[in-house]
Design a protein around this motif. Structure first.
Motif, PDB file in Angstrom:
ATOM      1  N   UNK A  15       0.838  -1.201   0.000  1.00  0.00           N
ATOM      2  CA  UNK A  15       0.000   0.000   0.000  1.00  0.00           C
ATOM      3  C   UNK A  15       0.869   1.246   0.000  1.00  0.00           C
ATOM      4  N   UNK A  16       1.865   1.266   0.878  1.00  0.00           N
ATOM      5  CA  UNK A  16       2.759   2.417   1.004  1.00  0.00           C
ATOM      6  C   UNK A  16       4.169   1.996   0.574  1.00  0.00           C
ATOM      7  N   UNK A  17       4.682   2.541  -0.527  1.00  0.00           N
ATOM      8  CA  UNK A  17       5.999   2.114  -1.023  1.00  0.00           C
ATOM      9  C   UNK A  17       7.145   2.410  -0.047  1.00  0.00           C
ATOM     10  N   UNK A  18       7.063   3.539   0.662  1.00  0.00           N
ATOM     11  CA  UNK A  18       8.162   3.929   1.554  1.00  0.00           C
ATOM     12  C   UNK A  18       8.135   3.082   2.831  1.00  0.00           C
ATOM     13  N   UNK A  19       9.168   2.272   3.032  1.00  0.00           N
ATOM     14  CA  UNK A  19       9.188   1.344   4.174  1.00  0.00           C
ATOM     15  C   UNK A  19       8.980   2.054   5.503  1.00  0.00           C
ATOM     16  N   UNK A  20       9.612   3.211   5.665  1.00  0.00           N
ATOM     17  CA  UNK A  20       9.571   3.886   6.958  1.00  0.00           C
ATOM     18  C   UNK A  20       8.185   4.413   7.308  1.00  0.00           C
ATOM     19  N   UNK A  21       7.295   4.490   6.320  1.00  0.00           N
ATOM     20  CA  UNK A  21       5.942   5.004   6.558  1.00  0.00           C
ATOM     21  C   UNK A  21       4.918   3.896   6.799  1.00  0.00           C
ATOM     22  N   UNK A  22       5.297   2.652   6.618  1.00  0.00           N
ATOM     23  CA  UNK A  22       4.350   1.548   6.773  1.00  0.00           C
ATOM     24  C   UNK A  22       4.093   1.231   8.251  1.00  0.00           C
ATOM     25  N   UNK A  63      -9.749   7.528  -7.444  1.00  0.00           N
ATOM     26  CA  UNK A  63     -11.116   7.259  -7.894  1.00  0.00           C
ATOM     27  C   UNK A  63     -11.699   6.009  -7.234  1.00  0.00           C
ATOM     28  N   UNK A  64     -13.019   5.921  -7.245  1.00  0.00           N
ATOM     29  CA  UNK A  64     -13.704   4.728  -6.770  1.00  0.00           C
ATOM     30  C   UNK A  64     -13.588   3.620  -7.811  1.00  0.00           C
ATOM     31  N   UNK A  65     -13.380   2.385  -7.334  1.00  0.00           N
ATOM     32  CA  UNK A  65     -13.430   1.225  -8.223  1.00  0.00           C
ATOM     33  C   UNK A  65     -14.577   0.353  -7.737  1.00  0.00           C
ATOM     34  N   UNK A  66     -15.691   0.377  -8.471  1.00  0.00           N
ATOM     35  CA  UNK A  66     -16.934  -0.196  -7.965  1.00  0.00           C
ATOM     36  C   UNK A  66     -17.244  -1.570  -8.552  1.00  0.00           C
ATOM     37  N   UNK A  67     -16.220  -2.402  -8.681  1.00  0.00           N
ATOM     38  CA  UNK A  67     -16.405  -3.775  -9.164  1.00  0.00           C
ATOM     39  C   UNK A  67     -15.849  -4.731  -8.111  1.00  0.00           C
ATOM     40  N   UNK A  68     -16.217  -6.014  -8.179  1.00  0.00           N
ATOM     41  CA  UNK A  68     -15.834  -6.939  -7.100  1.00  0.00           C
ATOM     42  C   UNK A  68     -14.323  -7.050  -6.899  1.00  0.00           C
ATOM     43  N   UNK A  69     -13.910  -6.860  -5.668  1.00  0.00           N
ATOM     44  CA  UNK A  69     -12.485  -6.943  -5.310  1.00  0.00           C
ATOM     45  C   UNK A  69     -12.319  -7.763  -4.040  1.00  0.00           C
ATOM     46  N   UNK A  70     -11.079  -8.128  -3.795  1.00  0.00           N
ATOM     47  CA  UNK A  70     -10.725  -8.898  -2.602  1.00  0.00           C
ATOM     48  C   UNK A  70      -9.355  -8.449  -2.114  1.00  0.00           C
ATOM     49  N   UNK A  71      -9.267  -8.106  -0.850  1.00  0.00           N
ATOM     50  CA  UNK A  71      -7.989  -7.794  -0.218  1.00  0.00           C
ATOM     51  C   UNK A  71      -7.700  -8.872   0.823  1.00  0.00           C
ATOM     52  N   UNK A  72      -6.626  -9.617   0.621  1.00  0.00           N
ATOM     53  CA  UNK A  72      -6.193 -10.648   1.564  1.00  0.00           C
ATOM     54  C   UNK A  72      -4.973 -10.135   2.317  1.00  0.00           C
ATOM     55  N   UNK A  73      -5.114  -9.983   3.624  1.00  0.00           N
ATOM     56  CA  UNK A  73      -4.096  -9.339   4.448  1.00  0.00           C
ATOM     57  C   UNK A  73      -3.643 -10.284   5.557  1.00  0.00           C
ATOM     58  N   UNK A  81      -0.936  -4.923   7.513  1.00  0.00           N
ATOM     59  CA  UNK A  81      -2.337  -5.010   7.103  1.00  0.00           C
ATOM     60  C   UNK A  81      -3.118  -3.726   7.373  1.00  0.00           C
ATOM     61  N   UNK A  82      -2.659  -2.926   8.318  1.00  0.00           N
ATOM     62  CA  UNK A  82      -3.435  -1.758   8.740  1.00  0.00           C
ATOM     63  C   UNK A  82      -3.527  -0.699   7.654  1.00  0.00           C
ATOM     64  N   UNK A  83      -2.465  -0.519   6.882  1.00  0.00           N
ATOM     65  CA  UNK A  83      -2.457   0.549   5.873  1.00  0.00           C
ATOM     66  C   UNK A  83      -3.502   0.319   4.789  1.00  0.00           C
ATOM     67  N   UNK A  84      -3.874  -0.936   4.547  1.00  0.00           N
ATOM     68  CA  UNK A  84      -4.864  -1.227   3.509  1.00  0.00           C
ATOM     69  C   UNK A  84      -6.212  -0.580   3.831  1.00  0.00           C
ATOM     70  N   UNK A 134     -14.137  -7.125  -0.456  1.00  0.00           N
ATOM     71  CA  UNK A 134     -14.004  -7.805   0.832  1.00  0.00           C
ATOM     72  C   UNK A 134     -12.591  -7.568   1.335  1.00  0.00           C
ATOM     73  N   UNK A 135     -12.465  -7.125   2.569  1.00  0.00           N
ATOM     74  CA  UNK A 135     -11.156  -6.963   3.209  1.00  0.00           C
ATOM     75  C   UNK A 135     -11.061  -8.031   4.293  1.00  0.00           C
ATOM     76  N   UNK A 136     -10.126  -8.955   4.137  1.00  0.00           N
ATOM     77  CA  UNK A 136     -10.019 -10.087   5.060  1.00  0.00           C
ATOM     78  C   UNK A 136      -8.625 -10.135   5.670  1.00  0.00           C
ATOM     79  N   UNK A 137      -8.574 -10.092   6.994  1.00  0.00           N
ATOM     80  CA  UNK A 137      -7.298 -10.237   7.707  1.00  0.00           C
ATOM     81  C   UNK A 137      -7.230 -11.665   8.236  1.00  0.00           C
ATOM     82  N   UNK A 138      -6.188 -12.374   7.849  1.00  0.00           N
ATOM     83  CA  UNK A 138      -6.049 -13.765   8.265  1.00  0.00           C
ATOM     84  C   UNK A 138      -4.969 -13.904   9.332  1.00  0.00           C
TER      85      UNK A 138
END
Length: 272
Positions: free
Chosen positions: A124-131, A204-214, A223-226, A237-241
């Protein structure tokens, strides 16, 4: 071997099956085997999908990429491959880690073509120090298996996995490390100097089916930055495993398969 020549690289790819195209983008330093290892089992019992696995520039078998200097140019190379291999076709995207960052870049300019997207431990965040990331920790280990490892093997596994047993470590070696051994380290270090896109990627909004696996124990991207971009994906769906680090697709394979299956079902419903 099949290659697709684009303006700044000669991209290696594998295409399997017929039907709706799904473009698979691996993370930083492995190759297409990471995606193939976790995604192909999904399609043993699913027909009608054309899977396209590519090696990103500087990784795997892809060649002639030296003139690429930053993530913007990496993104352009991937977009060129997609439009060359599946011109004027709608498609799905699956991105792991850095591949997930590229997916969001593709969405910015090609939203109408894309029917849905899945993100596996996305950057989500490219800069390591900001994650925001948890400390690396082992959740479960097989003491008998660990006793057979060298000190270096144990250090490597312990740094990249949260479940240490023979099965998980073998998959990690075959699907992740095998690709990393082909990586052009100097080139990848150059790209990391300009790792962020030069433009805002989540406008922008992306209004089609998506899945985030964290992965709850993902010490690489966390996982928090997502959740900072959750409002941009109203059909996601945002799923933290738990018991899952940055190799979630290996450590939680059964849940991974079920959740990807469910996402594909939602895409089919959306397109019917």
């Amino acid at each position: 071997m099949p290659f697709c020549h684009v303006s700044k690289a000669n991209i290696y790819y594998e295409m399997i099956g017929e039907g709706m195209p799904i473009v698979m983008l691996h993370g930083y330093s492995p190759d297409h085997r990471l995606m193939k290892g976790c995604m192909e089992p999904i399609f043993i019992e699913r027909e009608g999908w054309k899977r396209i696995y590519i090696d990103l520039p500087g990784m795997g078998e892809t060649t002639d990429y030296e003139v690429i200097n930053n993530s913007d140019e990496m993104l352009e190379a991937v977009k060129e491959v997609i439009h060359s291999l599946i011109p004027n076709e709608p498609y799905l995207l699956v991105g792991e880690s850095y591949g997930g960052y590229l997916v969001r870049g593709i969405m910015r300019d090609n939203e109408e073509e894309i029917l849905g997207a899945a993100f596996i431990c996305p950057l989500i965040i490219p800069e390591k120090q900001r994650r925001t990331v948890p400390e690396q920790r082992i959740i479960l280990s097989d003491k008998e298996f660990i006793s057979t490892l060298t000190k270096q093997e144990l250090e490597d596994y312990s740094s990249h996995l949260v479940v240490l047993d023979e099965h998980h470590c073998n998959r990690y070696m075959n699907e992740v490390v095998a690709g990393q051994e082909k990586a052009d380290v100097n080139f990848l270090e150059k790209i990391q100097q300009n790792y962020s896109f030069s433009f805002p990627v989540d406008e922008t909004l992306f209004e089609k089916p998506c899945l985030f696996l964290l992965g709850k124990q993902d010490s690489m991207v966390g996982y928090k930055d997502a959740f900072d971009i959750i409002e941009k994906f109203p059909r996601a769906s945002f799923t933290i495993l738990d018991k899952a680090g940055h190799n979630l697709q290996i450590e939680q394979a059964n849940l991974f398969n079920s959740l990807i299956d469910e996402w594909l079902d939602r895409v089919v419903e959306f397109t019917d």
